[in-house]
Design a protein around this motif. Sequence first.
Motif, PDB file in Angstrom:
ATOM      1  N   ASN A 286      -9.242   2.613   0.559  1.00  0.00           N
ATOM      2  CA  ASN A 286     -10.015   2.121   1.704  1.00  0.00           C
ATOM      3  C   ASN A 286     -10.240   3.283   2.668  1.00  0.00           C
ATOM      4  O   ASN A 286      -9.293   3.835   3.230  1.00  0.00           O
ATOM      5  CB  ASN A 286      -9.264   0.985   2.408  1.00  0.00           C
ATOM      6  CG  ASN A 286     -10.084   0.396   3.529  1.00  0.00           C
ATOM      7  OD1 ASN A 286     -11.267   0.135   3.365  1.00  0.00           O
ATOM      8  ND2 ASN A 286      -9.459   0.205   4.680  1.00  0.00           N
ATOM      9  N   LYS A 319      -9.721  -4.749   1.415  1.00  0.00           N
ATOM     10  CA  LYS A 319      -8.523  -5.403   1.960  1.00  0.00           C
ATOM     11  C   LYS A 319      -7.334  -5.136   1.041  1.00  0.00           C
ATOM     12  O   LYS A 319      -7.484  -4.997  -0.167  1.00  0.00           O
ATOM     13  CB  LYS A 319      -8.740  -6.927   2.063  1.00  0.00           C
ATOM     14  CG  LYS A 319      -9.916  -7.319   2.937  1.00  0.00           C
ATOM     15  CD  LYS A 319      -9.626  -7.042   4.400  1.00  0.00           C
ATOM     16  CE  LYS A 319     -10.807  -7.495   5.266  1.00  0.00           C
ATOM     17  NZ  LYS A 319     -11.384  -6.404   6.014  1.00  0.00           N
ATOM     18  N   LYS A 320      -6.151  -5.106   1.640  1.00  0.00           N
ATOM     19  CA  LYS A 320      -4.931  -4.832   0.871  1.00  0.00           C
ATOM     20  C   LYS A 320      -4.601  -6.022  -0.043  1.00  0.00           C
ATOM     21  O   LYS A 320      -4.403  -7.143   0.423  1.00  0.00           O
ATOM     22  CB  LYS A 320      -3.771  -4.587   1.836  1.00  0.00           C
ATOM     23  CG  LYS A 320      -2.449  -4.347   1.141  1.00  0.00           C
ATOM     24  CD  LYS A 320      -1.333  -4.204   2.165  1.00  0.00           C
ATOM     25  CE  LYS A 320       0.021  -4.142   1.490  1.00  0.00           C
ATOM     26  NZ  LYS A 320       1.120  -4.056   2.442  1.00  0.00           N
ATOM     27  N   SER A 324       1.267  -5.082  -2.793  1.00  0.00           N
ATOM     28  CA  SER A 324       0.766  -3.723  -3.048  1.00  0.00           C
ATOM     29  C   SER A 324       1.633  -2.686  -2.352  1.00  0.00           C
ATOM     30  O   SER A 324       2.059  -2.891  -1.212  1.00  0.00           O
ATOM     31  CB  SER A 324      -0.672  -3.575  -2.552  1.00  0.00           C
ATOM     32  OG  SER A 324      -1.573  -4.232  -3.387  1.00  0.00           O
ATOM     33  N   THR A 326       1.670   0.833  -0.500  1.00  0.00           N
ATOM     34  CA  THR A 326       0.632   1.454   0.323  1.00  0.00           C
ATOM     35  C   THR A 326       0.976   2.897   0.661  1.00  0.00           C
ATOM     36  O   THR A 326       2.135   3.293   0.712  1.00  0.00           O
ATOM     37  CB  THR A 326       0.439   0.687   1.653  1.00  0.00           C
ATOM     38  OG1 THR A 326       1.684   0.714   2.370  1.00  0.00           O
ATOM     39  CG2 THR A 326      -0.001  -0.726   1.418  1.00  0.00           C
ATOM     40  N   GLU A 333      -6.658   4.816   3.308  1.00  0.00           N
ATOM     41  CA  GLU A 333      -5.549   3.897   3.002  1.00  0.00           C
ATOM     42  C   GLU A 333      -5.522   3.703   1.486  1.00  0.00           C
ATOM     43  O   GLU A 333      -6.564   3.480   0.856  1.00  0.00           O
ATOM     44  CB  GLU A 333      -5.758   2.544   3.674  1.00  0.00           C
ATOM     45  CG  GLU A 333      -5.568   2.574   5.178  1.00  0.00           C
ATOM     46  CD  GLU A 333      -5.802   1.215   5.818  1.00  0.00           C
ATOM     47  OE1 GLU A 333      -5.097   0.905   6.790  1.00  0.00           O
ATOM     48  OE2 GLU A 333      -6.694   0.469   5.343  1.00  0.00           O
ATOM     49  N   PHE A 335      -3.930   1.608  -1.788  1.00  0.00           N
ATOM     50  CA  PHE A 335      -3.260   0.369  -2.210  1.00  0.00           C
ATOM     51  C   PHE A 335      -3.081   0.383  -3.722  1.00  0.00           C
ATOM     52  O   PHE A 335      -4.038   0.642  -4.463  1.00  0.00           O
ATOM     53  CB  PHE A 335      -4.079  -0.871  -1.821  1.00  0.00           C
ATOM     54  CG  PHE A 335      -4.431  -0.947  -0.360  1.00  0.00           C
ATOM     55  CD1 PHE A 335      -3.453  -0.778   0.610  1.00  0.00           C
ATOM     56  CD2 PHE A 335      -5.734  -1.185   0.039  1.00  0.00           C
ATOM     57  CE1 PHE A 335      -3.767  -0.853   1.959  1.00  0.00           C
ATOM     58  CE2 PHE A 335      -6.060  -1.265   1.386  1.00  0.00           C
ATOM     59  CZ  PHE A 335      -5.074  -1.089   2.355  1.00  0.00           C
ATOM     60  N   ASP A 406       6.529  -3.693   1.713  1.00  0.00           N
ATOM     61  CA  ASP A 406       5.335  -3.914   0.884  1.00  0.00           C
ATOM     62  C   ASP A 406       5.617  -4.907  -0.231  1.00  0.00           C
ATOM     63  O   ASP A 406       4.805  -5.800  -0.526  1.00  0.00           O
ATOM     64  CB  ASP A 406       4.853  -2.589   0.269  1.00  0.00           C
ATOM     65  CG  ASP A 406       4.243  -1.661   1.306  1.00  0.00           C
ATOM     66  OD1 ASP A 406       3.772  -2.184   2.330  1.00  0.00           O
ATOM     67  OD2 ASP A 406       4.249  -0.437   1.094  1.00  0.00           O
TER      68      ASP A 406
END
Length: 408
Positions: A286, A319-320, A324, A326, A333, A335, A406
């Motif tokens: 992302n 979106k995450k 996940s 990270t 970002e 993931f 996470d």
Amino acid sequence: KCFYPTSVLVTGFDIIFFWVARMIMMGLKFRGEVPFKQVYINPLIRDAEGKKMSKSKGNVIDPLTVIDEYGSDTLRITLASLTVQGDYICLSEERIRGFRNFSNKIWNVSRFSIMNLVDFDIDKINKDSLKMTLADNWIISRLNEAIKKSTFYLNEYKFGEAAKTIYEFTWSDFCDWYVEFIKPRLYQEDDKIQRKTAQYILWFVLENTLRLLHPFMPFITEEIWQKLPHQGDSIMSSPWPLYKEEYLDKEADIKMSKIMNIIKTIRNIKSDMDIPYSTKIDLYLNITEKDKIELIKENIYYIKAMLKTNLLEVGTDIKKPAHSATGVLEGVEIFIPLKDIINIPEEIARLEKRLNRIKNELNTIFKKINNEDFLSKAPEEVIKKERNKADDLKDIYQKLESNLKDLR
């Protein structure tokens, strides 16, 4: 020419008064001039603990035994890399073994290169027709920087710094990164120009690297150089590589650094989560800074070349996914969904166990470094070592805590 053959004398500090000063005085007395213009004072060799080598102590490292086991080139570059300004260097077999691994690295990358240069003829290469990629410009720029630094250090008699510069470029930039980047291009039969470009840059970088290494590792470099396409009879008489301003590419350095940081972060996540290297992953990037989206999309090839992925998505509003791992870099970002590649309850239990172990270790260290009795009696370097250890463990603890969050 007979009695004053050189302008530099190389010697140990222990005979400056007994021998060097007397040579100068005798030269002035009988010839009316000094016998040498510069004196390079090399450090003396001691054992790993800094103690003088002695047969009675049994701490002697015999160079002939080392050469038999590890090779003379390995011993040469080990000693050169340890040579710093000071009275002593500490030599251990562990250090020698480390440079034996470096020798193996050079052999392996050379075998790979020779195998992929079978149909390569340097005399038939038209440089104007080559299609240079970001990685090609980057490695040429990095090589150019290594030439500049190592030449400067050698002219200043800083042999340790010169050896370190060449070692880091060869092992990391060339072997670990560039060779891996170009493998898919070397195996490309349909795009002959890309393949020829990859072959040429591979040959150019390896041949120049061998010439940089030659003063430190003369036998290995000569052996490999003779098997590569080359000009001249021996690497020993070939010219020293020259720094060229036009080869410096700061933009390629910056761009490649950003791509490599993404790859390193993903590798670290896999390592932290105990995901085997061979396991394919889904990867989502992302991009939070719009100027990076184009850079990453244009160079997604390198990320795919260095990582095993089933799916790779790049976007500005990703979106995450649930469960996940990270990673966060400047403007990016990362993931990696973990559900189908690890057993999440088992991994949570493993991380909790490791966190408890680190917490206990930290408690022990904190008791020690907060103890006035310890602080008043322990040497400063021991206290510093304990504090550094505590800082390292705190960093690991925070990273594992983030991983655990996470997973949960």
